[in-house]
Design an enzyme around this catalytic site. Structure first.
Site, mmCIF file in Angstrom:
data_model
loop_
_atom_site.group_PDB
_atom_site.id
_atom_site.type_symbol
_atom_site.label_atom_id
_atom_site.label_comp_id
_atom_site.label_asym_id
_atom_site.label_seq_id
_atom_site.Cartn_x
_atom_site.Cartn_y
_atom_site.Cartn_z
ATOM 1 N N PRO A 191 21.682 -28.249 29.502
ATOM 2 C CG PRO A 191 23.732 -28.840 30.426
ATOM 3 C CD PRO A 191 22.407 -28.223 30.771
ATOM 4 N N GLY A 230 21.262 -20.251 24.925
ATOM 5 C CA GLY A 230 19.808 -20.290 24.922
ATOM 6 C C GLY A 230 19.179 -21.100 23.816
ATOM 7 C CG HIS A 266 14.548 -19.461 12.273
ATOM 8 N ND1 HIS A 266 14.567 -20.068 13.521
ATOM 9 C CD2 HIS A 266 15.248 -20.287 11.450
ATOM 10 C CE1 HIS A 266 15.248 -21.209 13.441
ATOM 11 N NE2 HIS A 266 15.663 -21.359 12.202
ATOM 12 C CD GLN A 320 18.120 -21.757 16.899
ATOM 13 O OE1 GLN A 320 17.316 -22.626 16.582
ATOM 14 N NE2 GLN A 320 18.905 -21.866 17.959
ATOM 15 N NE ARG A 329 6.337 -15.239 17.804
ATOM 16 C CZ ARG A 329 7.344 -15.857 17.200
ATOM 17 N NH1 ARG A 329 7.109 -16.578 16.120
ATOM 18 N NH2 ARG A 329 8.568 -15.755 17.652
#
Length: 208
Positions: free
Chosen positions: A198, A170, A105, A87, A57
């Site tokens: 949404p 997002g 996070h 996030q 990642r």
């Protein structure tokens, strides 16, 4: 004094940069079980596998570049006191030039001691099972795993509670603690949801 604009951003803002979202068919969890790569138990059980997942990642995120959405938020700083609560664990907001970014996070570009959560160091390359802190304790990704508490939750709540404007970009707001943060905004704050899909239960003016 500039109005305070708090941005709650999620994986969707970085999708155009080539970083897959979590729930897409080819998303971050594709081919992986969450309990095998993103829990404290997984780290204890198979540290090598967990580190390999985050090393991949980290490499993917290093190749990505900020997109127009990231850059627009930088432009907003001309007129607003922009505070980003994300996030996301990549650093695209920072690389775009945003001044104030709080990662709920954790951050892929950092590593921390498995024993001392305050021992945090930069990590731009791959982590190894042999990486240790100064006292010989194993290092781990500076990521909040499932089941762990969010260390920056209180600062995030404090930021939202002072907002004049809240932009939700997002994110489906289905993941703790972001799903509760929007409710911390003052009654008179303007709240806007920017998402191609949404949440129909969200009122962009008054919140939930």
């Amino acid at each position: 004094m500039k109005p305070i604009c708090v941005v709650l951003s999620g994986a969707g803002i970085s999708a155009e940069s080539g970083i897959p979202t979590y729930r897409a068919e080819d998303g971050l969890w594709a081919g992986h079980k969450i309990e095998d790569v993103c829990t404290p138990e997984a780290l204890q059980r198979n540290r090598k596998q967990v580190l390999a997942f985050y090393n991949e990642r980290r490499r993917n995120c290093a190749e990505a570049k900020p997109n127009a959405a990231h850059k627009v938020l930088v432009e907003l700083e001309r007129s607003y006191n922009v505070q980003i609560i994300t996030q996301n664990v990549e650093d695209l907001h920072e690389r775009a030039g945003s001044t104030n970014v709080l990662h709920l996070h954790g951050e892929l570009t950092k590593a921390r001691s498995s024993f001392d959560p305050d021992y945090i160091v930069p990590c731009m390359g791959d982590q190894s099972v042999n990486d240790k802190d100064p006292n010989g304790h194993p290092m781990r990704p500076h990521i909040v795993f499932f089941g762990e508490s969010v260390p920056v939750l209180e600062p995030a709540i404090d930021l939202v509670s002072q907002a004049d404007i809240v932009l939700v970009i997002g994110t489906s707001l289905q993941v703790y603690p972001a799903n509760g943060l929007v409710n911390e905004a003052p009654k008179n704050a303007q709240i806007y949801l920017i998402d191609p899909n949404p949440n129909t239960g969200f009122n962009p003016v008054t919140g939930w």
